[in-house]
Design a protein around this motif. Structure first.
Motif: not given
Length: 306
Positions: A90-102
């Motif tokens: 689902g990854n709803d967190f990553g739609r609103a909060f900053p995340i790392f890609k690599n």
């Protein structure tokens, strides 16, 4: 700054394991890797590092459930910073909060003299069933029924393999809607009392998204000290499906059958034994005619920002 990687290899039906292994192989800075083995394990791991009271970046590789557990384990700590690499379905967190890609982004962050983080709010839902935190949202009604069924179903895994995981929610919504009985709900906020008949859901939001990308609460912010309450009521099941199609774009709030309130806290009374969730995890049925409290805890944890 100490770097800790928490990986839930079961999340995303193997996606988190794949991304976690890649992260471990590419990191060139010192780190510790932890692997979850059961429900609640990520919270225990996070708490064990938080108790050391030393500057730590915890990178979560998993879905919203794992992220939820880690945040629970660091609430109130001034030393713990949470970062995420999406590894769920689902990854709803990553739609609103900053995340790392690599791994490269994580290394640059760790090696900064003063890595930047931002304090975030977190929601609390409390009833006779106990209390639970929520970083995304918590609610009672058809959304919880569908989420619970999705988590138990093999359909989600099958669709994920085809790259069609988002269809799981829509597919099971049709199934659950056939047997779902609307309920009445009373909302008390800012000294005002509101009653909504034939409701399908009442959900408190700390950020806009739920259910794998549906923008249920478009104006929600994670650091404004407020939560938004959304109620869908007095609507036929057929029309509900039409409204459902607009939720992905946040356009549902234009309908009269959708009501939203904004406050620091709400008292909600659900007049039926309706199923509930917090961040997509089952929290039991609403106590019939009993009080449920939704509140916000301001600046309760820290998220890493690039």
């Amino acid at each position: 700054m100490e770097l800790v990687i928490i990986i839930n290899e079961m999340a995303g039906h193997g996606l988190a394991k794949k991304r976690g292994n890649r992260l471990i192989s590419e990191l060139t800075v010192p780190f510790k890797a932890e692997f979850t083995t059961h429900i609640g394990h990520a919270t225990a791991i996070a708490q064990s590092y938080s108790s050391k009271n030393s500057a730590t970046l915890i990178i979560v590789v998993g879905g919203d459930g794992t992220i939820h557990e880690v945040i629970k384990g660091v609430i109130g700590s001034e030393k713990m910073i949470v970062g995420v690499i999406n590894g769920g379905s689902g990854n709803d967190f990553g739609r609103a909060f900053p995340i790392f890609k690599n791994a490269q982004e994580i290394e640059r962050y760790v090696l900064k003299n003063k890595p930047f983080s931002r304090k975030q709010d977190i929601g609390i839902v409390q009833s006779t069933n106990g209390a639970e935190w929520f970083m995304n949202n918590s609610g009672f009604g058809i959304d919880a029924a569908v989420t619970h069924s999705v988590n138990q179903s093999t359909v989600k895994a099958q669709l994920n393999r085809l790259g069609l995981g988002k269809l799981a929610y829509a597919f099971i919504l049709l199934k659950e809607l056939k047997k779902f009985k609307p309920f009445d709900v009373t909302v008390i906020s800012n000294g005002q009392k509101y009653t909504y008949r034939n409701s399908y859901l009442v959900v408190a939001s700390n950020q806009p998204y739920f259910g794998g990308g549906m923008k249920i609460s478009p104006t929600s912010l994670m650091d404004d000290g407020l939560i938004e309450l959304t109620i869908v009521h007095n609507i036929s099941k057929l029309r509900l499906l039409a409204v459902f199609g607009t939720v992905f774009f946040g356009k549902h709030t234009k309908f009269k059958v959708v009501k939203q309130h904004v406050a620091e806290q709400f008292q909600v009374i659900v007049h039926a034994a309706v199923i509930g969730h917090a961040d997509g995890e089952f929290i039991g049925n609403a106590p019939v005619d009993g009080a449920i409290y939704f509140k916000v805890s301001k600046e309760a944890w820290q998220v890493a920002t690039n």
